[in-house]
Design an enzyme around this catalytic site. Structure first.
Site, PDB file in Angstrom:
ATOM      1  N   GLU A 224       0.878  -1.190   0.000  1.00 58.14           N
ATOM      2  CA  GLU A 224       0.000   0.000   0.000  1.00 58.14           C
ATOM      3  C   GLU A 224       0.899   1.220   0.000  1.00 58.14           C
ATOM      4  O   GLU A 224       2.076   1.124   0.366  1.00 58.14           O
ATOM      5  CB  GLU A 224      -0.847   0.028   1.295  1.00 58.14           C
ATOM      6  CG  GLU A 224      -1.809  -1.127   1.430  1.00 58.14           C
ATOM      7  CD  GLU A 224      -2.102  -1.478   2.899  1.00 58.14           C
ATOM      8  OE1 GLU A 224      -1.673  -0.740   3.808  1.00 58.14           O
ATOM      9  OE2 GLU A 224      -2.743  -2.510   3.128  1.00 58.14           O
TER      10      GLU A 224
ATOM     11  N   LYS B 222       2.582   4.431   1.558  1.00 54.04           N
ATOM     12  CA  LYS B 222       2.817   4.911   2.926  1.00 54.04           C
ATOM     13  C   LYS B 222       2.464   6.392   2.918  1.00 54.04           C
ATOM     14  O   LYS B 222       3.184   7.220   2.371  1.00 54.04           O
ATOM     15  CB  LYS B 222       4.271   4.703   3.372  1.00 54.04           C
ATOM     16  CG  LYS B 222       4.493   5.098   4.832  1.00 54.04           C
ATOM     17  CD  LYS B 222       5.897   4.788   5.296  1.00 54.04           C
ATOM     18  CE  LYS B 222       6.060   4.854   6.812  1.00 54.04           C
ATOM     19  NZ  LYS B 222       5.631   6.082   7.445  1.00 54.04           N
TER      20      LYS B 222
ATOM     21  N   ARG C 101      -2.003   8.997  11.814  1.00 52.28           N
ATOM     22  CA  ARG C 101      -2.671   7.711  11.997  1.00 52.28           C
ATOM     23  C   ARG C 101      -3.955   7.899  12.787  1.00 52.28           C
ATOM     24  O   ARG C 101      -3.999   8.722  13.711  1.00 52.28           O
ATOM     25  CB  ARG C 101      -1.712   6.801  12.778  1.00 52.28           C
ATOM     26  CG  ARG C 101      -2.137   5.354  12.920  1.00 52.28           C
ATOM     27  CD  ARG C 101      -1.826   4.591  11.666  1.00 52.28           C
ATOM     28  NE  ARG C 101      -2.096   3.173  11.816  1.00 52.28           N
ATOM     29  CZ  ARG C 101      -1.179   2.265  12.145  1.00 52.28           C
ATOM     30  NH1 ARG C 101       0.067   2.643  12.392  1.00 52.28           N
ATOM     31  NH2 ARG C 101      -1.502   0.996  12.225  1.00 52.28           N
TER      32      ARG C 101
ATOM     33  N   ARG D  32      -2.762   8.138  17.171  1.00 51.77           N
ATOM     34  CA  ARG D  32      -1.786   7.087  17.471  1.00 51.77           C
ATOM     35  C   ARG D  32      -1.462   7.041  18.967  1.00 51.77           C
ATOM     36  O   ARG D  32      -1.176   5.999  19.520  1.00 51.77           O
ATOM     37  CB  ARG D  32      -0.541   7.390  16.653  1.00 51.77           C
ATOM     38  CG  ARG D  32       0.629   6.536  16.988  1.00 51.77           C
ATOM     39  CD  ARG D  32       1.617   6.648  15.868  1.00 51.77           C
ATOM     40  NE  ARG D  32       2.911   6.210  16.335  1.00 51.77           N
ATOM     41  CZ  ARG D  32       3.955   6.102  15.555  1.00 51.77           C
ATOM     42  NH1 ARG D  32       3.874   6.396  14.292  1.00 51.77           N
ATOM     43  NH2 ARG D  32       5.102   5.697  16.043  1.00 51.77           N
TER      44      ARG D  32
ATOM     45  N   PHE E 150      -6.824   1.249   5.899  1.00 51.51           N
ATOM     46  CA  PHE E 150      -6.110   0.067   5.408  1.00 51.51           C
ATOM     47  C   PHE E 150      -6.317  -1.176   6.262  1.00 51.51           C
ATOM     48  O   PHE E 150      -5.779  -2.232   5.956  1.00 51.51           O
ATOM     49  CB  PHE E 150      -4.612   0.347   5.217  1.00 51.51           C
ATOM     50  CG  PHE E 150      -3.966   1.122   6.338  1.00 51.51           C
ATOM     51  CD1 PHE E 150      -3.678   0.524   7.540  1.00 51.51           C
ATOM     52  CD2 PHE E 150      -3.637   2.453   6.148  1.00 51.51           C
ATOM     53  CE1 PHE E 150      -3.072   1.227   8.550  1.00 51.51           C
ATOM     54  CE2 PHE E 150      -3.029   3.181   7.161  1.00 51.51           C
ATOM     55  CZ  PHE E 150      -2.742   2.563   8.378  1.00 51.51           C
TER      56      PHE E 150
ATOM     57  N   ARG F 268       5.845  -3.776  16.554  1.00 45.85           N
ATOM     58  CA  ARG F 268       6.649  -3.300  15.431  1.00 45.85           C
ATOM     59  C   ARG F 268       7.513  -4.488  15.031  1.00 45.85           C
ATOM     60  O   ARG F 268       8.577  -4.715  15.578  1.00 45.85           O
ATOM     61  CB  ARG F 268       7.530  -2.128  15.903  1.00 45.85           C
ATOM     62  CG  ARG F 268       8.239  -1.406  14.755  1.00 45.85           C
ATOM     63  CD  ARG F 268       9.268  -0.439  15.302  1.00 45.85           C
ATOM     64  NE  ARG F 268       8.716   0.765  15.879  1.00 45.85           N
ATOM     65  CZ  ARG F 268       8.335   1.836  15.176  1.00 45.85           C
ATOM     66  NH1 ARG F 268       8.448   1.833  13.862  1.00 45.85           N
ATOM     67  NH2 ARG F 268       7.872   2.899  15.781  1.00 45.85           N
TER      68      ARG F 268
ATOM     69  N   LYS G  87       8.298  -0.860   6.153  1.00 42.25           N
ATOM     70  CA  LYS G  87       8.147   0.406   5.402  1.00 42.25           C
ATOM     71  C   LYS G  87       9.359   0.607   4.503  1.00 42.25           C
ATOM     72  O   LYS G  87      10.493   0.351   4.912  1.00 42.25           O
ATOM     73  CB  LYS G  87       7.984   1.586   6.371  1.00 42.25           C
ATOM     74  CG  LYS G  87       9.103   1.717   7.372  1.00 42.25           C
ATOM     75  CD  LYS G  87       8.891   2.854   8.360  1.00 42.25           C
ATOM     76  CE  LYS G  87       9.947   2.791   9.452  1.00 42.25           C
ATOM     77  NZ  LYS G  87       9.767   3.715  10.533  1.00 42.25           N
TER      78      LYS G  87
HETATM   79  P1  ATP Z   1       8.039   7.393  10.369  1.00 38.65           P
HETATM   80  O1  ATP Z   1       8.832   8.276  11.273  1.00 38.65           O
HETATM   81  O2  ATP Z   1       8.805   6.777   9.251  1.00 38.65           O
HETATM   82  O3  ATP Z   1       6.713   7.984   9.955  1.00 38.65           O
HETATM   83  P2  ATP Z   1       6.925   6.099  12.525  1.00 38.65           P
HETATM   84  O4  ATP Z   1       7.881   5.837  13.614  1.00 38.65           O
HETATM   85  O5  ATP Z   1       5.999   7.253  12.658  1.00 38.65           O
HETATM   86  O6  ATP Z   1       7.709   6.164  11.189  1.00 38.65           O
HETATM   87  P3  ATP Z   1       6.431   3.578  11.490  1.00 38.65           P
HETATM   88  O7  ATP Z   1       6.104   2.376  12.252  1.00 38.65           O
HETATM   89  O8  ATP Z   1       7.816   3.674  11.066  1.00 38.65           O
HETATM   90  O9  ATP Z   1       6.013   4.859  12.295  1.00 38.65           O
HETATM   91  O10 ATP Z   1       5.537   3.676  10.204  1.00 38.65           O
HETATM   92  C1  ATP Z   1       4.216   3.360  10.342  1.00 38.65           C
HETATM   93  C2  ATP Z   1       3.403   4.602  10.206  1.00 38.65           C
HETATM   94  O11 ATP Z   1       3.184   4.873   8.827  1.00 38.65           O
HETATM   95  C3  ATP Z   1       2.054   4.341  10.763  1.00 38.65           C
HETATM   96  O12 ATP Z   1       1.975   4.687  12.117  1.00 38.65           O
HETATM   97  C4  ATP Z   1       1.127   5.181   9.913  1.00 38.65           C
HETATM   98  O13 ATP Z   1       0.918   6.422  10.567  1.00 38.65           O
HETATM   99  C5  ATP Z   1       1.881   5.413   8.650  1.00 38.65           C
HETATM  100  N1  ATP Z   1       1.249   4.781   7.484  1.00 38.65           N
HETATM  101  C6  ATP Z   1       1.053   5.413   6.309  1.00 38.65           C
HETATM  102  N2  ATP Z   1       0.517   4.603   5.404  1.00 38.65           N
HETATM  103  C7  ATP Z   1       0.339   3.395   5.992  1.00 38.65           C
HETATM  104  C8  ATP Z   1      -0.199   2.152   5.558  1.00 38.65           C
HETATM  105  N3  ATP Z   1      -0.633   1.956   4.309  1.00 38.65           N
HETATM  106  N4  ATP Z   1      -0.204   1.129   6.454  1.00 38.65           N
HETATM  107  C9  ATP Z   1       0.237   1.309   7.707  1.00 38.65           C
HETATM  108  N5  ATP Z   1       0.739   2.466   8.184  1.00 38.65           N
HETATM  109  C10 ATP Z   1       0.799   3.512   7.333  1.00 38.65           C
END
Ligand code: ATP
Length: 556
Positions: A244, A246, A251, A266, A334, A405, A411
């Site tokens: 999907e 990103k 969130r 979140r 999603f 996680r 990602k």
């Molecule tokens: P980053 O700093 O890279 O945004 P993060 O620490 O906030 O990462 P990660 O676990 O690295 O969080 O990445 C997941 C986040 O990406 C999710 O919390 C969500 O907010 C976002 N996201 C965007 N698109 C999607 C998707 N298709 N599926 C799941 N999460 C997604």
């Protein structure tokens, strides 16, 4: 349970050096507690007041507590602050003040744990113009009935920083030992219920019931997260993968039952009032009672806007409706975790997707499925071309594990080394930066949640941000020594860096080279900041690249 007994327990644990001893001390205590006290102790012992799923907050800062204790102990506010600065710990300062208290209150009553919790509930419930006054009155009431030791822990609880070193893992293990259940069933029940207090209560009544706990509407669960990874690794590991976009937004978790809807962030804050347009869009396309997981994105001229735009809308407390039309916000869903009375988190992603597509007639994040790295690479480039952050790859057979996680979600985005750390202190600036905090001290967390300094950051902060940060931190000052100040933790910075080095200068044993401020992460909770283990891991990965025996040229 008397609150004095709880305070003694905290004092005992604070003196223990080993986590195992802490765990065993808690495990010994839990079975003997009254049913009403058990969940409260389980939360308080970690410095939490409300269940993890709850967005309730006491909403008081250190200054209100200084006013309360100044009043009760008969000191001046400035003297209280000077004492806090000397001791470096508001809890110890209050303890000292209550010891020195000249006049004992004639009507002092012994505080019970239930009284304290009921007062906290009242504090969290008060809103509106008079709320600070009301909170102050309640804080004074607590202090006037508290012994010095109770004062120490009341203060730290109200500041949500108990500082006795008990982490979530120790409490989970203690519950397992106390009620003779497996740590896995405690862990799983915690993921689903998002409240260790309630998990302990169920374990104490019927350990088998832990296996049957269900995800519930309007009790948000932690969101599943992703590791960094590559298309090649993911395809090699699982063959067929789902992909999907990103989205770079915010969130959300959407709960709906009949007419009632709620949107959680979140950090599990209730955002329903801030996002009426998202609630409407989702309600219009969804049928039945559901819990959905997705990302809300701000769109202008068909392209996504930076994630800060979404955050600004979310943080807006007033005139929400006036701003609804200015920026178009779209939800992309999603995942689905619950449908019409049934929890879906144990189903594989591919089956959850079928449920998702059958309850929703729009707002679904497009997904492709492939085992061909070329297709996935093309999808990745399309995502970047359309202005998204990258792609998410997901294992089709994987369950939804709240808060996890792991390797199930990966990602892929262009490489930038950034890290999220808590701001625990700062330094008054000089020259152009005088009257502002010119640099900030950052910390990662140890397993037990204690904060370990790892870097300072001053670069990357423009004048506008400098002013904003001053406003944000001025009420969080706990103590001052010369130019150095320490802050009540709670604000998280994302910083970029060029390298991680071993260092004697910081308590973590590591330091960042060329740290650069990127943004405030107010979408993350304190327990989501980088852990020491993750820093060690980054160091090892980076260290091997710098290994003098390693010749990158040979890889060509
Ligand atoms: P980053 O700093 O890279 O945004 P993060 O620490 O906030 O990462 P990660 O676990 O690295 O969080 O990445 C997941 C986040 O990406 C999710 O919390 C969500 O907010 C976002 N996201 C965007 N698109 C999607 C998707 N298709 N599926 C799941 N999460 C997604």
């Amino acid at each position: 349970m008397l609150f004095s007994e709880f305070a003694l327990l905290c004092e005992k644990i604070e003196a223990l050096a080993s986590r195992l001893e802490m765990r065993d001390t808690i495990a010994d205590l839990l079975p003997g507690l009254a049913p009403d006290d058990l969940p409260i102790v389980v939360r308080f012992i970690r410095g939490l007041i409300f269940p993890d799923w709850s967005s309730a907050h006491l909403g008081i800062g250190p200054n209100l507590l200084y006013d309360a204790v100044a009043y009760v102990a008969g000191w001046k506010r400035s003297e209280v602050i000077a004492l806090v600065n000397r001791t470096g710990d508001a809890g110890l300062a209050v303890e000292h003040l209550l010891k020195e208290k000249t006049q004992m209150s004639l009507f002092a009553e012994e505080l019970t744990l239930g009284d304290v919790y009921a007062t906290f509930l009242k504090m969290a419930d008060t809103a509106g113009a008079q709320s600070q006054k009301e909170k102050l009155r309640n804080a004074k009431l607590l202090y006037s009935n508290a012994s010095p030791l109770e004062g120490r822990y009341l203060t730290r609880l109200m500041l949500e920083e108990l500082r006795i070193g008990v982490g979530e893992g120790s409490v989970r293990d203690a519950i397992a030992i106390a009620f003779q259940v497996s740590p896995d069933s405690v862990n799983r029940a915690h993921q689903v219920m998002n409240d260790l207090g309630e998990v302990a209560r169920i374990a104490s009544v019927d350990p088998n019931a832990l296996l049957n706990v269900k995800i519930e509407l309007f009790r948000p669960v932690k969101m599943m997260l992703a590791q960094a990874g590559s298309i090649e690794e993911m395809v090699a590991g699982s063959g067929e993968v789902c992909a999907e976009y990103k989205y770079d937004g915010s969130r959300f978790q959407f709960h709906r039952s009949g007419e009632r809807v709620a949107i959680y962030s979140r950090r599990l804050e209730d955002l329903t009032a801030a996002l009426p347009d998202i609630a409407d869009q989702l309600s219009n396309v969804v049928s039945g009672d559901v819990i959905l997981d997705g990302e809300v994105v701000a769109i202008k001229d068909g392209r996504p806007m930076p994630f800060q735009t979404v955050l600004r809308r979310i943080r807006r407390k007033h005139d929400v409706s006036a701003h609804v039309d200015q920026i178009q916000m779209l939800p992309f869903v999603f995942d689905i975790l619950y449908r019409d009375g049934a929890g879906l988190i144990d189903l594989p992603l591919s089956e959850r997707r079928i449920h998702l597509e059958s309850v929703m007639s729009g707002c679904i994040a497009p997904q492709i499925q492939s085992s061909n790295p070329d297709d996935l690479r093309e999808f990745y480039h399309t995502a970047l071309g359309e202005g998204h952050e990258g792609i998410m790859l997901k294992v089709p057979g994987s369950p939804y594990i709240p808060g996890n996680r792991g390797k199930h979600w990966v990602k892929c985005k262009p490489e930038v080394e950034t890290i999220d750390l808590a701001v625990i202190g700062g330094e008054w600036g000089e020259g152009r930066r005088a009257h502002h905090f010119g640099s900030f001290l950052l910390a990662c967390q140890d397993d037990d949640g204690s904060l370990l300094p790892v870097s300072r950051v001053a670069t990357g902060i423009n004048d506008e941000m400098l002013g904003l940060l001053f406003d944000l931190f001025k009420d969080r000052v706990i103590s001052t020594t010369g130019k150095e100040v320490s802050f009540e933790p709670g604000i998280i910075f994302e910083v970029g860096y060029s390298e991680i080095q071993k260092s004697q200068n910081y308590g973590s044993g590591y330091a960042l080279r060329f740290p650069r401020f990127i943004r405030i992460r107010d979408d993350k909770r304190m327990d989501e900041i980088e852990t020491l283990a993750q820093i060690e891991d980054r160091y090892r990965r980076f260290g091997s690249r710098l290994d003098p025996g390693h010749d990158p040229a040979r890889e060509q």
